[in-house]
Design an enzyme around this catalytic site. Structure first.
Site, PDB file in Angstrom:
ATOM      1  N   ASP A  42       0.729  -1.244  -0.191  1.00  0.00           N
ATOM      2  CA  ASP A  42      -0.069  -0.027   0.047  1.00  0.00           C
ATOM      3  C   ASP A  42       0.917   1.121   0.037  1.00  0.00           C
ATOM      4  OD1 ASP A  42      -3.071   0.839   0.835  1.00  0.00           O
ATOM      5  OD2 ASP A  42      -1.708   2.306   1.558  1.00  0.00           O
ATOM      6  N   ILE A  43       0.728   1.967  -0.985  1.00  0.00           N
ATOM      7  CA  ILE A  43       1.248   3.321  -0.922  1.00  0.00           C
ATOM      8  C   ILE A  43       1.162   4.236   0.299  1.00  0.00           C
ATOM      9  CG2 ILE A  43       1.744   5.386  -2.283  1.00  0.00           C
ATOM     10  CD1 ILE A  43       0.762   4.016  -4.770  1.00  0.00           C
ATOM     11  N   GLU A  86      -4.924   2.514  -4.209  1.00  0.00           N
ATOM     12  CA  GLU A  86      -3.188   2.623  -4.218  1.00  0.00           C
ATOM     13  C   GLU A  86      -3.023   1.321  -3.416  1.00  0.00           C
ATOM     14  OE1 GLU A  86      -4.968   2.976  -1.198  1.00  0.00           O
ATOM     15  OE2 GLU A  86      -3.217   4.046  -0.377  1.00  0.00           O
TER      16      GLU A  86
HETATM   17  N1  LIG Z   1      -5.022   9.603  -8.207  1.00  0.00           N
HETATM   18  C1  LIG Z   1      -5.750   8.392  -7.853  1.00  0.00           C
HETATM   19  N2  LIG Z   1      -6.077   8.385  -6.346  1.00  0.00           N
HETATM   20  C2  LIG Z   1      -6.967   7.352  -5.886  1.00  0.00           C
HETATM   21  C3  LIG Z   1      -7.089   6.274  -6.900  1.00  0.00           C
HETATM   22  N3  LIG Z   1      -7.699   5.576  -5.997  1.00  0.00           N
HETATM   23  C4  LIG Z   1      -7.889   5.960  -4.949  1.00  0.00           C
HETATM   24  N4  LIG Z   1      -7.220   7.210  -4.630  1.00  0.00           N
HETATM   25  C5  LIG Z   1      -7.149   7.967  -3.700  1.00  0.00           C
HETATM   26  O1  LIG Z   1      -6.136   7.214  -2.852  1.00  0.00           O
HETATM   27  C6  LIG Z   1      -6.420   7.802  -1.492  1.00  0.00           C
HETATM   28  C7  LIG Z   1      -6.167   6.588  -0.333  1.00  0.00           C
HETATM   29  O2  LIG Z   1      -6.013   7.408   0.913  1.00  0.00           O
HETATM   30  P1  LIG Z   1      -5.971   6.857   2.226  1.00  0.00           P
HETATM   31  O3  LIG Z   1      -6.688   5.628   2.010  1.00  0.00           O
HETATM   32  O4  LIG Z   1      -6.577   7.802   3.296  1.00  0.00           O
HETATM   33  O5  LIG Z   1      -4.510   6.416   2.533  1.00  0.00           O
HETATM   34  P2  LIG Z   1      -3.377   7.102   2.688  1.00  0.00           P
HETATM   35  O6  LIG Z   1      -3.246   8.555   2.670  1.00  0.00           O
HETATM   36  O7  LIG Z   1      -2.368   6.356   1.737  1.00  0.00           O
HETATM   37  O8  LIG Z   1      -2.776   6.762   4.072  1.00  0.00           O
HETATM   38  P3  LIG Z   1      -2.119   5.557   4.457  1.00  0.00           P
HETATM   39  O9  LIG Z   1      -2.347   4.297   3.887  1.00  0.00           O
HETATM   40  O10 LIG Z   1      -2.576   5.545   6.059  1.00  0.00           O
HETATM   41  O11 LIG Z   1      -0.590   5.943   4.397  1.00  0.00           O
HETATM   42  C8  LIG Z   1      -7.717   8.387  -1.319  1.00  0.00           C
HETATM   43  O12 LIG Z   1      -7.501   9.901  -1.275  1.00  0.00           O
HETATM   44  C9  LIG Z   1      -8.419   8.186  -2.653  1.00  0.00           C
HETATM   45  O13 LIG Z   1      -9.019   8.916  -3.391  1.00  0.00           O
HETATM   46  C10 LIG Z   1      -6.408   6.495  -8.039  1.00  0.00           C
HETATM   47  O14 LIG Z   1      -6.998   5.486  -8.971  1.00  0.00           O
HETATM   48  N5  LIG Z   1      -5.969   7.519  -8.562  1.00  0.00           N
END
Ligand SMILES: Nc1nc2c(ncn2[C@@H]2O[C@H](COP(=O)(O)OP(=O)(O)OP(=O)(O)O)[C@@H](O)[C@H]2O)c(=O)[nH]1
Length: 169
Positions: A42-43, A86
């Site tokens: 996970d990013i 992500e």
């Molecule tokens: N650009 C883009 N954003 C995406 C996509 N799918 C999901 N997201 C975004 O990914 C983000 C995931 O955020 P969180 O689940 O809060 O995770 P995080 O900020 O990485 O937090 P941690 O996992 O705790 O490090 C959300 O803001 C979604 O809108 C995509 O295909 N493209």
């Protein structure tokens, strides 16, 4: 190993296999493997990346992270999947626990080495690893355990690999 390709086109952004592929094939992969390992990747802080640099750049980050995962996770016995926005899975068939943990560390490090047009940016991932050494088919327990290990990796400070162990978590 034969896969039900018709059940899942590749993910259009990354070209990796998608979640439908997993639903259609996990049982088959699991039942024909002596050992199956799941890496859940996970990013880190991805919302902040989107919020700071915009969603198109966020997509670029997903794409390049997926490319890096694909460099280490391809072929019949190492299957890369875009599991969610992500979040990625790498399924490893009949690899030793040592090798999979080492590979997880290598992927984690390789992602920190990607260079971005924004010079100060370093993208990191957290990885949960779970291995099933029992020869049994069809359960998604392994993914749940990798997810628990991933949760631990996030809680421990991110940019790290945690291997699932019933005692530790
Ligand atoms: N650009 C883009 N954003 C995406 C996509 N799918 C999901 N997201 C975004 O990914 C983000 C995931 O955020 P969180 O689940 O809060 O995770 P995080 O900020 O990485 O937090 P941690 O996992 O705790 O490090 C959300 O803001 C979604 O809108 C995509 O295909 N493209």
């Amino acid at each position: 190993m034969k896969f039900k390709h018709s059940c899942g086109r590749p993910d259009p952004l990354t070209g990796l296999k998608n979640r439908l592929f997993l639903s259609a094939n996990l049982e088959r992969i699991s039942s024909s493997a002596n050992t199956l390992t799941v890496l859940m990747i996970d990013i880190d802080n991805f919302k902040q990346i989107n919020d700071t640099y915009g969603h198109p750049f966020g997509d670029e980050v997903i794409l390049r992270v997926a490319d890096t995962i694909g460099q280490y996770c391809h072929g019949r016995n190492k299957i890369g999947v875009r599991y969610g926005g992500e979040e990625f899975l790498c399924l490893m068939v009949d690899e030793t626990a040592e090798h999979t943990a080492e590979l997880a560390e290598t992927i984690c490090h390789a992602i920190t080495q990607i260079t971005w047009p924004i010079k100060q940016l370093i993208v990191t991932v957290s990885i949960g690893v779970s291995t099933n050494t029992l020869h049994k088919s069809g359960d998604f327990k392994l993914i749940e355990q990798a997810d628990e290990a991933l949760y631990q990796a996030k809680s421990d400070g991110k940019n790290r690999v945690v291997v699932y162990s019933q005692q530790q978590l």
